[in-house]
Each structure stands twice: as C-alpha cells, then as structure tokens.
Design a protein around this motif. Structure first.
Motif, PDB file in Angstrom:
ATOM      1  N   VAL A  24       1.016  -1.134   0.161  1.00  0.00           N
ATOM      2  CA  VAL A  24       0.058   0.100  -0.045  1.00  0.00           C
ATOM      3  C   VAL A  24       1.051   1.121   0.169  1.00  0.00           C
ATOM      4  N   ALA A  25       0.402   2.323  -0.773  1.00  0.00           N
ATOM      5  CA  ALA A  25       1.367   3.390  -0.713  1.00  0.00           C
ATOM      6  C   ALA A  25       1.609   4.277   0.643  1.00  0.00           C
ATOM      7  N   ALA A  26       2.750   4.312   0.889  1.00  0.00           N
ATOM      8  CA  ALA A  26       3.116   4.635   2.280  1.00  0.00           C
ATOM      9  C   ALA A  26       2.324   5.842   2.957  1.00  0.00           C
ATOM     10  N   GLY A  27       1.910   6.845   1.964  1.00  0.00           N
ATOM     11  CA  GLY A  27       1.204   7.991   2.376  1.00  0.00           C
ATOM     12  C   GLY A  27      -0.102   7.758   2.956  1.00  0.00           C
ATOM     13  N   ARG A  28      -0.890   6.558   2.331  1.00  0.00           N
ATOM     14  CA  ARG A  28      -1.971   6.547   2.785  1.00  0.00           C
ATOM     15  C   ARG A  28      -2.211   5.333   3.685  1.00  0.00           C
ATOM     16  N   ALA A  29      -1.062   4.522   3.689  1.00  0.00           N
ATOM     17  CA  ALA A  29      -1.452   3.359   4.596  1.00  0.00           C
ATOM     18  C   ALA A  29      -1.915   3.419   5.849  1.00  0.00           C
ATOM     19  N   MET A  30      -1.678   4.549   6.706  1.00  0.00           N
ATOM     20  CA  MET A  30      -2.275   4.621   7.953  1.00  0.00           C
ATOM     21  C   MET A  30      -3.599   4.619   8.080  1.00  0.00           C
ATOM     22  N   SER A  31      -4.452   5.288   6.869  1.00  0.00           N
ATOM     23  CA  SER A  31      -5.737   5.516   6.871  1.00  0.00           C
ATOM     24  C   SER A  31      -6.384   4.181   6.017  1.00  0.00           C
ATOM     25  N   SER A  32      -5.408   3.321   5.508  1.00  0.00           N
ATOM     26  CA  SER A  32      -6.105   2.477   4.783  1.00  0.00           C
ATOM     27  C   SER A  32      -6.676   1.179   5.300  1.00  0.00           C
ATOM     28  N   PRO A  33      -8.132   0.902   5.158  1.00  0.00           N
ATOM     29  CA  PRO A  33      -8.477  -0.211   5.881  1.00  0.00           C
ATOM     30  C   PRO A  33      -7.684  -1.600   5.814  1.00  0.00           C
ATOM     31  N   GLY A  34      -7.006  -1.713   4.630  1.00  0.00           N
ATOM     32  CA  GLY A  34      -6.197  -2.997   4.134  1.00  0.00           C
ATOM     33  C   GLY A  34      -5.078  -3.138   5.214  1.00  0.00           C
ATOM     34  N   PHE A  35      -4.402  -1.934   5.374  1.00  0.00           N
ATOM     35  CA  PHE A  35      -3.065  -1.814   6.208  1.00  0.00           C
ATOM     36  C   PHE A  35      -3.560  -2.041   7.707  1.00  0.00           C
ATOM     37  N   VAL A  36      -4.630  -1.419   8.095  1.00  0.00           N
ATOM     38  CA  VAL A  36      -5.384  -1.441   9.310  1.00  0.00           C
ATOM     39  C   VAL A  36      -5.592  -2.770   9.861  1.00  0.00           C
ATOM     40  N   ASN A  37      -6.296  -3.689   8.754  1.00  0.00           N
ATOM     41  CA  ASN A  37      -6.731  -5.166   9.028  1.00  0.00           C
ATOM     42  C   ASN A  37      -5.194  -5.655   9.042  1.00  0.00           C
TER      43      ASN A  37
END
Length: 182
Positions: free
Chosen positions: A75-88
């Motif tokens: 996932v792009a680093a800039g949006r990872a922290m708000s990404s449902p996939g990264f949170v999951n």
C-alpha cells in the motif's frame, strides 16, 4: 506433489502468490495451493495491495497456514495509516495470524535514502507484534525503474527504523521461527 517434496528437501519453506502483477497466481487459487503445501508446513507468501483488497489477507490466514505479506502490504506509504487493508493487516499481525516482510520500501514511496515516509508503517507493525516481522532485501529488485536501490542503504534503513533491541529478533529469531521451526 513430487516437485513440492523435492523442493522441501532442498530447503523451500513457502510458496509465493503474486496477485499484484499480470502473470501471477490469483488469490482464488490459494485454497488449492494451501492443500498442496500443508503437509510440508510451508507458509503462503502474498504479494498483494492490501488497500485494494482489505480482507484478502484474512481470507488466506483462515486457510490455517502461516501467511507472509510482502512489502508492507504494497500500500502506498502516504495512505497506509488510513487504509482499511493496512489497518486490518496490523490487526492480523497483532493476533499472530499474519507476518509482514519489511521489504521493498522503494516500491511504496518515491523517496530514496532512509525512506522516512515508510517509518510510520514500521512503527505501527512493531506496535502490533514485533514477533511477526521479518526483513528482506528484495534483491535483485525486479522490475524497478532507475535509480536502482542501494542494498547498503536498505540495510542501514532497517537498522535506523528498528530499535537495536529488535535487530536480532527481526533478522534472526523471527526468520528462524518462520522458516525452520517445524
């Protein structure tokens, strides 16, 4: 099955599903692949964009084999922290149901050097469960446009991201548990 047994005898410990790029294996085949490698205690390694398929890692983890996710979930680093996939993904790491390979930082950000924009992902994963993290260089850096990553910079970056107390765990203990514990 004979090929898998031969590869296992040669030291293979997992199989990789590249569901991100053309020519790779679709996630729909993971149940069949898991059935073939289960008796060898292999892990399933995924190259996917967790932002595009937020529940994909969980579905593969439900197959009952260790699952390793490449490149921070791609996932792009800039949006990872708000990404449902990264949170999951972080939740699965916290539960011990997924591993993450700290690799390919240059694939999720345009920056070079210390990859400061990727540091928050590392911090989130360390907070989730440092026992589920391994490192990889991604050498020989396939399909990477110039400039080619400097492997020394990649090692230096890892050592900068991790507290010194975590170096042995991420570089030795965790890989030993993932690849050689049977």
């Amino acid at each position: 099955e004979q090929d898998i047994a031969r590869w296992d005898a040669l030291g293979a410990r997992g199989t990789r599903c590249n569901a991100l790029f053309a020519g790779g294996t679709a996630l729909a085949h993971m149940r069949e692949i898991a059935a073939r490698v289960r008796e060898f205690d292999w892990h399933l390694q995924l190259l996917i964009d967790v932002d595009a398929e937020p529940q994909a890692v969980e579905r593969v983890a439900d197959l009952g084999l260790p699952v390793v996710v490449d490149h921070f979930g791609h996932v792009a680093a800039g949006r990872a922290m708000s990404s449902p996939g990264f949170v999951n993904l972080c939740a699965l790491v916290r539960e011990g149901r997924a591993w993450v390979k700290l690799s390919g930082a240059y694939r999720i950000t345009a920056e070079r050097g210390r990859y400061a924009g990727v540091a928050p992902l590392v911090e989130a994963l360390l907070a989730a469960n440092p026992q589920q993290l391994v490192w990889g260089s991604d050498w020989p850096h396939p399909a990477v446009a110039a400039p080619m990553p400097d492997d020394t910079d990649l090692v230096d970056t890892l050592l900068h991201w991790l507290p010194e107390s975590m170096w042995r765990q991420v570089l030795v203990d965790n890989p030993q548990r993932l690849y050689w514990a049977r």
